[in-house]
Design a protein around this motif. Structure first.
Motif, PDB file in Angstrom:
ATOM      1  N   VAL A   1       0.049   3.558 -10.852  1.00  0.00           N
ATOM      2  CA  VAL A   1       0.459   2.328 -11.527  1.00  0.00           C
ATOM      3  C   VAL A   1      -0.509   1.207 -11.143  1.00  0.00           C
ATOM      4  O   VAL A   1      -0.795   1.003  -9.958  1.00  0.00           O
ATOM      5  CB  VAL A   1       1.896   1.946 -11.141  1.00  0.00           C
ATOM      6  CG1 VAL A   1       2.289   0.620 -11.774  1.00  0.00           C
ATOM      7  CG2 VAL A   1       2.870   3.045 -11.556  1.00  0.00           C
ATOM      8  N   THR A   2      -1.000   0.464 -12.129  1.00  0.00           N
ATOM      9  CA  THR A   2      -1.998  -0.574 -11.857  1.00  0.00           C
ATOM     10  C   THR A   2      -1.490  -1.989 -12.077  1.00  0.00           C
ATOM     11  O   THR A   2      -2.200  -2.950 -11.782  1.00  0.00           O
ATOM     12  CB  THR A   2      -3.240  -0.367 -12.740  1.00  0.00           C
ATOM     13  OG1 THR A   2      -2.837  -0.377 -14.117  1.00  0.00           O
ATOM     14  CG2 THR A   2      -3.912   0.967 -12.423  1.00  0.00           C
TER      15      THR A   2
ATOM     16  N   GLY B   1       0.526  -1.109  -3.176  1.00  0.00           N
ATOM     17  CA  GLY B   1      -0.844  -1.270  -3.630  1.00  0.00           C
ATOM     18  C   GLY B   1      -1.833  -0.469  -2.812  1.00  0.00           C
ATOM     19  O   GLY B   1      -1.514   0.117  -1.777  1.00  0.00           O
ATOM     20  N   PHE B   2      -3.070  -0.474  -3.296  1.00  0.00           N
ATOM     21  CA  PHE B   2      -4.200   0.130  -2.582  1.00  0.00           C
ATOM     22  C   PHE B   2      -5.467  -0.486  -3.133  1.00  0.00           C
ATOM     23  O   PHE B   2      -5.654  -0.571  -4.355  1.00  0.00           O
ATOM     24  CB  PHE B   2      -4.246   1.643  -2.750  1.00  0.00           C
ATOM     25  CG  PHE B   2      -5.443   2.289  -2.093  1.00  0.00           C
ATOM     26  CD1 PHE B   2      -5.441   2.544  -0.731  1.00  0.00           C
ATOM     27  CD2 PHE B   2      -6.581   2.608  -2.830  1.00  0.00           C
ATOM     28  CE1 PHE B   2      -6.546   3.119  -0.113  1.00  0.00           C
ATOM     29  CE2 PHE B   2      -7.686   3.182  -2.221  1.00  0.00           C
ATOM     30  CZ  PHE B   2      -7.666   3.433  -0.854  1.00  0.00           C
ATOM     31  N   GLY B   3      -6.354  -0.932  -2.237  1.00  0.00           N
ATOM     32  CA  GLY B   3      -7.622  -1.492  -2.676  1.00  0.00           C
ATOM     33  C   GLY B   3      -7.410  -2.676  -3.607  1.00  0.00           C
ATOM     34  O   GLY B   3      -6.653  -3.605  -3.294  1.00  0.00           O
ATOM     35  N   PRO B   4      -8.060  -2.671  -4.793  1.00  0.00           N
ATOM     36  CA  PRO B   4      -7.996  -3.834  -5.682  1.00  0.00           C
ATOM     37  C   PRO B   4      -6.630  -4.054  -6.322  1.00  0.00           C
ATOM     38  O   PRO B   4      -6.374  -5.137  -6.859  1.00  0.00           O
ATOM     39  CB  PRO B   4      -9.050  -3.522  -6.753  1.00  0.00           C
ATOM     40  CG  PRO B   4      -9.154  -2.034  -6.756  1.00  0.00           C
ATOM     41  CD  PRO B   4      -8.936  -1.610  -5.330  1.00  0.00           C
TER      42      PRO B   4
ATOM     43  N   GLU C   1      -8.147  -3.039   1.816  1.00  0.00           N
ATOM     44  CA  GLU C   1      -9.591  -2.800   1.797  1.00  0.00           C
ATOM     45  C   GLU C   1      -9.974  -1.497   1.102  1.00  0.00           C
ATOM     46  O   GLU C   1     -11.160  -1.200   0.975  1.00  0.00           O
ATOM     47  CB  GLU C   1     -10.143  -2.784   3.223  1.00  0.00           C
ATOM     48  CG  GLU C   1      -9.961  -4.091   3.987  1.00  0.00           C
ATOM     49  CD  GLU C   1      -8.540  -4.283   4.499  1.00  0.00           C
ATOM     50  OE1 GLU C   1      -8.145  -5.445   4.712  1.00  0.00           O
ATOM     51  OE2 GLU C   1      -7.827  -3.273   4.672  1.00  0.00           O
ATOM     52  N   GLY C   2      -8.980  -0.707   0.700  1.00  0.00           N
ATOM     53  CA  GLY C   2      -9.292   0.583   0.093  1.00  0.00           C
ATOM     54  C   GLY C   2      -9.790   1.605   1.086  1.00  0.00           C
ATOM     55  O   GLY C   2     -10.559   2.506   0.740  1.00  0.00           O
ATOM     56  N   ASP C   3      -9.342   1.507   2.346  1.00  0.00           N
ATOM     57  CA  ASP C   3      -9.760   2.408   3.424  1.00  0.00           C
ATOM     58  C   ASP C   3      -8.802   3.594   3.464  1.00  0.00           C
ATOM     59  O   ASP C   3      -7.625   3.452   3.793  1.00  0.00           O
ATOM     60  CB  ASP C   3      -9.724   1.631   4.745  1.00  0.00           C
ATOM     61  CG  ASP C   3     -10.212   2.448   5.930  1.00  0.00           C
ATOM     62  OD1 ASP C   3     -10.132   3.693   5.891  1.00  0.00           O
ATOM     63  OD2 ASP C   3     -10.662   1.828   6.907  1.00  0.00           O
ATOM     64  N   LEU C   4      -9.311   4.788   3.141  1.00  0.00           N
ATOM     65  CA  LEU C   4      -8.443   5.967   3.076  1.00  0.00           C
ATOM     66  C   LEU C   4      -7.930   6.383   4.448  1.00  0.00           C
ATOM     67  O   LEU C   4      -6.815   6.912   4.565  1.00  0.00           O
ATOM     68  CB  LEU C   4      -9.178   7.129   2.413  1.00  0.00           C
ATOM     69  CG  LEU C   4      -9.416   6.970   0.908  1.00  0.00           C
ATOM     70  CD1 LEU C   4     -10.307   8.095   0.386  1.00  0.00           C
ATOM     71  CD2 LEU C   4      -8.092   6.965   0.146  1.00  0.00           C
ATOM     72  N   VAL C   5      -8.711   6.182   5.498  1.00  0.00           N
ATOM     73  CA  VAL C   5      -8.230   6.508   6.843  1.00  0.00           C
ATOM     74  C   VAL C   5      -7.046   5.618   7.203  1.00  0.00           C
ATOM     75  O   VAL C   5      -6.018   6.078   7.695  1.00  0.00           O
ATOM     76  CB  VAL C   5      -9.363   6.366   7.882  1.00  0.00           C
ATOM     77  CG1 VAL C   5      -8.821   6.504   9.289  1.00  0.00           C
ATOM     78  CG2 VAL C   5     -10.436   7.422   7.635  1.00  0.00           C
ATOM     79  N   ALA C   6      -7.180   4.321   6.937  1.00  0.00           N
ATOM     80  CA  ALA C   6      -6.082   3.394   7.208  1.00  0.00           C
ATOM     81  C   ALA C   6      -4.871   3.725   6.332  1.00  0.00           C
ATOM     82  O   ALA C   6      -3.723   3.656   6.790  1.00  0.00           O
ATOM     83  CB  ALA C   6      -6.528   1.956   6.964  1.00  0.00           C
ATOM     84  N   ALA C   7      -5.116   4.095   5.077  1.00  0.00           N
ATOM     85  CA  ALA C   7      -4.009   4.441   4.176  1.00  0.00           C
ATOM     86  C   ALA C   7      -3.270   5.681   4.658  1.00  0.00           C
ATOM     87  O   ALA C   7      -2.039   5.748   4.590  1.00  0.00           O
ATOM     88  CB  ALA C   7      -4.550   4.660   2.761  1.00  0.00           C
TER      89      ALA C   7
ATOM     90  N   ALA D   1       0.035   2.480  -6.491  1.00  0.00           N
ATOM     91  CA  ALA D   1      -1.274   2.315  -7.128  1.00  0.00           C
ATOM     92  C   ALA D   1      -2.077   3.615  -7.053  1.00  0.00           C
ATOM     93  O   ALA D   1      -1.805   4.485  -6.219  1.00  0.00           O
ATOM     94  CB  ALA D   1      -2.047   1.190  -6.429  1.00  0.00           C
ATOM     95  N   PRO D   2      -3.095   3.766  -7.899  1.00  0.00           N
ATOM     96  CA  PRO D   2      -3.933   4.974  -7.843  1.00  0.00           C
ATOM     97  C   PRO D   2      -4.658   5.089  -6.506  1.00  0.00           C
ATOM     98  O   PRO D   2      -5.129   4.100  -5.945  1.00  0.00           O
ATOM     99  CB  PRO D   2      -4.940   4.757  -8.978  1.00  0.00           C
ATOM    100  CG  PRO D   2      -4.301   3.758  -9.884  1.00  0.00           C
ATOM    101  CD  PRO D   2      -3.490   2.861  -8.997  1.00  0.00           C
TER     102      PRO D   2
END
Length: 315
Positions: free
Chosen positions: A237-238, A248-251, A261-267, A293-294
């Motif tokens: 979902v955007t 959310g994630f990233g933008p 920040e769109g950091d996959l390790v942090a996510a 979010a995607p």
């Protein structure tokens, strides 16, 4: 974090390795079974780095290494049989799967969101020295890329994982060379054959029921619907919807975010905790759904999406 290379065992290098672990680093170290890829088990971001380094395709529970029974009892609930097994085979190549104790402090990534934890007290002197110096539990799966041959020498670790590991403690070849045997005590079952023979265990337990189906070591996450919050979920979902809480994630900004920040390790480190928080907040505000979010389908993103898809599956 700077990579320090392969270090021979010795007090100075054990102290250096322990300091790296306390700062969130990854240290490969020898046990009597195989080399483990260690991170502080209470540090979710450090544990997420294990999954990234190994290229692990999904979040599987990790074995937690502790120095003694007293340390294990701070993390899990021991029944009488588990105590007998620990007395008979710890330190050594036996892992016990036990119910988590309230206030355990472990990262949810270690247990894959389950209510049990896999614990082991290793016998290898270097592993024991490192655990004593760190002063905390270490999550440590085998120090090799996921699906590849386990490492029983320091050179195997470097060949397989390279600079993804901050330090390798070289203690020579592992004497057992086979991963630990895994048991569940209640109900009793052998979950994985390993470095401690089942016949030896049966001298304490009597006949051992087997539950060694691949993927079921302690991973009911193989089910199509799992890790699910109480509310329905919608993925990719955007844009915000007034009927839903958005993760959310990233933008894509949200009410909560796995990583702005769109950091996959942090996510990855934040995933289970964020799902818990989203469920509580969505219910509190009367939302009917949780949107997410995607997440890129690359690296740890594949693992995150695997868990999100299971959480969003019909139930």
């Amino acid at each position: 974090m700077a990579t320090t290379g392969t270090q021979r065992h010795g007090d100075a290098n054990v102290t250096k390795a322990a300091a790296l672990l306390r700062r969130g680093g990854l240290v490969a170290f020898p046990t009597e079974t195989v080399y483990g890829l260690g991170a502080l088990a209470t540090d979710g971001r450090a544990v997420a780095r294990i999954f990234a380094a190994k290229g692990r395709p999904s979040f599987n529970p990790l074995i937690v290494h502790v120095p003694d029974l007293a340390a294990a009892e701070r993390l899990a609930v021991f029944d009488p049989l588990a105590r007998r097994l620990a007395a008979a085979f710890w330190p050594g190549p036996l892992t016990l799967v036990l119910p988590l104790k309230e206030g355990h402090g472990l990262s949810p990534l270690v247990t894959a969101g389950l209510d049990t934890v896999a614990l082991r007290v290793p016998a290898a002197p270097l592993a024991r020295a490192l655990l004593a110096e760190v002063g905390g539990p270490l999550a440590a799966p085998s120090a090799n890329p996921s699906g590849r041959i386990s490492a029983t020498r320091a050179a195997h670790v470097r060949a397989g994982l390279g600079d993804a590991v901050d330090m390798v403690l070289d203690g020579g070849p592992c004497p057992v060379g086979l991963e630990s045997t895994i048991l569940r005590s209640a109900p009793l079952a052998l979950l994985r054959e390993g470095g401690l023979a089942a016949e030896t265990i049966e001298a304490v337990t009597g006949p051992l029921p087997r539950d060694v189906t691949p993927g079921r070591v302690q991973a009911p996450g193989q089910m199509s619907s799992h890790y699910a919050p109480s509310l329905p979920m919608r993925l990719d979902v955007t844009a915000p919807d007034p009927e839903a809480l958005l993760i959310g994630f990233g933008p894509v900004a949200g009410d909560l975010s796995l990583s702005p920040e769109g950091d996959l390790v942090a996510a990855a480190a934040a995933l289970f905790d964020t799902l818990h928080r989203a469920d509580a907040e969505a219910r509190a505000r009367g939302a009917s759904r949780i949107d997410v979010a995607p997440i890129p389908e690359t690296g740890l993103g594949r693992a995150i999406n695997d868990r999100l898809r299971r959480a969003a599956a019909p139930r």
